[in-house]
Structure formats: structure tokens, C-alpha cells
Design an enzyme around this catalytic site. Sequence first.
Site, mmCIF file in Angstrom:
data_model
loop_
_atom_site.group_PDB
_atom_site.id
_atom_site.type_symbol
_atom_site.label_atom_id
_atom_site.label_comp_id
_atom_site.label_asym_id
_atom_site.label_seq_id
_atom_site.Cartn_x
_atom_site.Cartn_y
_atom_site.Cartn_z
ATOM 1 N N GLU A 20 -38.107 -0.929 48.686
ATOM 2 C CA GLU A 20 -39.135 -0.267 47.883
ATOM 3 C C GLU A 20 -40.336 -1.189 47.713
ATOM 4 O OE1 GLU A 20 -38.007 2.036 44.267
ATOM 5 O OE2 GLU A 20 -39.253 0.529 43.242
ATOM 6 N N PRO A 23 -48.074 -0.139 46.106
ATOM 7 C CA PRO A 23 -49.380 -0.372 46.734
ATOM 8 C C PRO A 23 -50.120 -1.489 46.016
ATOM 9 C CG PRO A 23 -49.080 1.951 46.164
ATOM 10 C CD PRO A 23 -48.013 1.178 45.456
ATOM 11 N N PRO A 24 -50.492 -2.568 46.710
ATOM 12 C CA PRO A 24 -51.210 -3.666 46.056
ATOM 13 C C PRO A 24 -52.534 -3.210 45.456
ATOM 14 C CG PRO A 24 -50.345 -4.380 48.165
ATOM 15 C CD PRO A 24 -50.154 -2.889 48.099
ATOM 16 N N ASP A 112 -43.565 7.445 33.934
ATOM 17 C CA ASP A 112 -43.747 6.789 32.643
ATOM 18 C C ASP A 112 -45.042 7.255 31.999
ATOM 19 O OD1 ASP A 112 -41.446 5.284 32.945
ATOM 20 O OD2 ASP A 112 -42.504 3.720 34.063
ATOM 21 N N GLN A 186 -31.552 3.504 38.687
ATOM 22 C CA GLN A 186 -32.256 2.397 38.062
ATOM 23 C C GLN A 186 -31.424 1.128 38.245
ATOM 24 O OE1 GLN A 186 -34.966 0.949 37.181
ATOM 25 N NE2 GLN A 186 -35.549 2.397 35.573
#
Length: 594
Positions: A20, A23-24, A112, A186
Amino acid sequence: MKWIDKIKQCEPSRPFYTFEFFPPRTDQGFANLLPRISRLNSLGPLGISITWGAGGSTQDRSLDLAGLTQSEYGIDTLLHLTCTNIVQERLDDALKEAKSRGIQNILALRGDPPRGQESWISADPRFKHAIDLVTYIRQSKEYSSNFCIGVAAYPDGHPDGVTDRETEFLHLKAKIDAGADFIVTQLFYDVDAFLGWVKEIRARGITVPIIPGIMPLQTYASFLRLTKLCGTSVPPSILADLDKIKHDDRLVKGYGVKFAIDVIKKLENGGIHGVNFCTLNLEKSVQLILEGLQWTFHYDDHRSNKLINVKTDLTISAHKATDTAAQTLTDKPGKVSGAGKGEVTSASTWDEFPNGRFGDFKSPAFGVQDPWGGSTSHPNAAKWGRPTTLDQLTSVFLRYLHSEISDTPFSDGPLSEESQVILPQLEKLTKRGWWTVGSQPAADGAKSTDPVFGWGPRGGYVYQKAFVEFFAPEADVERIISKIGSQGKGWVDYFAVNLEGDLRTSMDDDGRNAVTWGVFPGQEIVQTTIIERESFLAWKDAAFSLWAEWASVYPPQSPERELLESVRKERWLVSIVHHDYIHTDSLWDFLSDL
């Protein structure tokens, strides 16, 4: 190829794993992630996944990155999608774009809350939960057959903590019944509890593959932050082990590798044959774990030859992308100097010690705070009160310095031990109306084992320049700039910017200011905190968005919202560094008479 089909091809004797990535935040970090993906892809993963970002904060970059890895390089890519801030039009655009790029795998998540929001609120009443995304895709004639869908599960309970265990089981079963093909969990640390949870899942008739989430430990601080974010239960024995080595990052990383190997072996014995590595865009630990498991191999599917060739093609393309990014960033000249040799080929060494918001902005892991691009906590805005005046805002920041509240929109945890060292100075600036949001004291050769300043392997010494960041009125910024120009030349550097992007600085376009570095036996000097234009501008975008998110907590046209919106428009974000790290009070003395 769809992940579910590839998973079914794997026999119990043939484990699989996925990686996983997020994206920077910078263009060069984005370009330099490609060779990192290439190197890890050479280890033979079943596929890779790309996160979406809290609040959809990285949506365009997520689609770009997933599109590159899938359509350009043939790596079977799973694209995360969340309900946060999503409306039907945006969802349709994302699904259409994913389909056009050849992406066949989606991870459907609720997501979130954006930073500063008190609770999760849907932007579209049709998309409140992950099941709504699953149902929408499965009922769509255009997309239903195109996508394999994964969903999330929480072995230690949902981090929101709003539902009991039985209700969570029912929700998970509903997502599977709606058409999900597999589950990604998770992270967790109690393997026995996890295997017990799997048995309960199976007893309720859920038969789809379950892929456990594994996140290698990197540093003690990041371990604490991420377990808090995810609501993860940690056995006391692990906490005791880590407490003994928490000031030695190398030992923590080594412990994390060994622990992950042990966990995965126990999972295998328990009948679980695949794992998902949350890499945090880091690679060394993942490589060591797979080597320790002797799991590094290629899959013999119809694209195996292409996958082997991807490494060369992807690296060549990444070199080109890096050159392009360097030429286009903020319209500056093509060459970026001062970065050291081998930026692409040596990228695996950039993240020896994860660097938080700072570090090298060219690093794929620059700015990582959590694996999904959002805040590391979901604060209850009630603790910040209902400020309607500037003095009341000052009081919020002072209460944080005095540990009367545990966080602010700009600081997701209590004041660090380092900042406690300069508490009187921070208090003085804040009372002046310069609301501090970042700082560090100077240090001259502190031992790497020092409980306050130390990091890295034992036997080393660490150094740091004092810096401070704060929001201030424009008139005060003008006075600061004037004094730096007349009295601070060569010793003091600054960046200052407003919401509109009016940047003022004493540094050259390609100037790089290492403010934290370490010297260790048998290795080159390690620079873990770097302040320069690109990293400051990346932080600027986030910092000013936090004012907007804080304002959104209060009703439209309320005094609180009007105050916060006016502050966002009028205040400047300022970062000041003093290069004299030997005399620890240099920065504070310089600022004291302004």
C-alpha cells in the site's frame, strides 16, 4: 486483473502479499515514488494499492498514481475510494477515470473526517458508509462487472468506537452481502486475538478472503501515533520491549522487522496466507521482512514476463518524470541543486529515519504523518471553545502550551518534550499574538541516546538549529523581515507566506536548510529535518486549510466562523531559523526585542 481472481489462484502453499502506498505531497516525491514502487514490485507482490486521502485531500494524485501503475506499467492496482466529501458526480468521475485507466480493483471505505471536524458528516446523504459505495457500484450497469471490490474491517474495533463488536460484525456481513469480494483489515499486534476474530467472522458465514494489514514499525513515536489513530490494542509485552529501545531508531526498526516476521508466520499457521503491507512509502523494512520469510518471488500469471520488465521501464520513466518535475515546480529553473548524488538510485536510503512533515521534499515519504493522508487524530472542537476575539484565540494556543488541552487544529498531540525546553520563549511569542504551530530548540552534539533530543543508532551525536513557526499579522511580518535584513544576514533565514501565496524569503529558490542532523559511527551524516521552499509551501497549503476546517465546525455567519475565516485571510505563516546552534538562545534573543 482482478485481485479476487489472483487470490483464488494462490494455493495455501503459495502465500501472497500486497503493498500500500500514498500519493506524495510534492511533484518530485511523486516522481521518485515510481522507482520505489519498481523496486518493491520486483519482489513479486500480487498487486499494489493507492490510498485516497482523508477528506479526498489527494484525490487527483491518487488517480494519477493508480493510473500510472495500472495502465502504463501493468501492475494490478487497487484504488481506495472514500465517502468523505464525495458526491455522486465526483464518484462517477473517479469510477469513469479508473475504468479508462484499466483499474479493476476498488477498496470501498467510509473514510476519516477532515481535520478539525468534530465528527464524520457526509457530503451526500446517499454516501454515508462504505456499504453505500459497494451498493452503488454493484447496482451500476456501467461499473458492476468492471470492478472487484474490497472493504475494510477492524479486528480491534472501529477507531471511532461508536459501535459494539456485534454491530461491527453485522455491518461487515452487510458489506459482503452487498457485493464485496474480499476484506483488508486494519493493523493489529495481538495475533491470537486476531485469529479469534477471524473464527468469529467465519462462524457468521463470511467466506471471502481476509487480508491482514501489516505495518512495519519505523520509530517509537510513529508507532504511538498510528496505534492511537487506528485504535489498535497493543499487548503489554510489546510496549515493554519497545520502551527499552525507544530512543534507538535502528533497534526499533529491527524489532519491527522481526516482530512482523513472527506475526506473519503465526498467521500462516492459523490458515491466513496473504498480507497487505502498509509501507508508508518506505521500503527497507518490507524488503527485510520478505527476505526473512523467503517470500520474494514472481507470480507465474499471464503477465509475469511484463512484470519482470517493469523494473527497468518504470525506473527509466521515473528519471524522465523527475526531470520534468524539477523543471516545472514553481516555475523555477530545471536543475535542482544541493540534493546530493543519486537522487533516484539512492532513494531507498532517504528514509532511514522517517521524517514527519519535514525531511527531503524529493523523498516519496516526505510529509507522512499517517497512512491515509489525513490528520492523526479526530479532535473534539469543543475543547477549543467558541473564540470570537483575537485574545480568545491567543488563549487557545496558550492553553495548549500549558497542557490544559491536548491538541489544537495545528498540533495533533501534546507539546513535545523538546518544545517543553523552550516553553517560556514559546509562551512569550504566543502572548504577543504570534501563535506558534511548530518549533524546536537548538542542540549541539547531544548523544543519540538523549531522552529529549536523541534519535538514530547508539554511539552517535545529534545537532539541531532552533526554529519556530507561527501565524502573525502582516505588520509584524514586515518588522521581522526588516530586522532579519539589517541584523540577521548570514545567521537568520525565514519564509513568510499568506493565503494568496505571496511568498517572501531570505533563501534562494534552490536553497536547502538542514536544521536537524546526526553523526553516527560508520556512516554518512544523516539529515532528517530540512526546511526549504517546496516543503514550506506544501505545509502552507495544509496550514491554511486547517483554519478553514476549524471555521467549518461553527455555523455559517456565526461570530466564531467569521473570526476564523478573517484570520485565515489576513494572517501570515512565518518560519524562522537561526543558524547558531552552539548558543542555544540565539533565536530567542534575536526575536525578543521585536
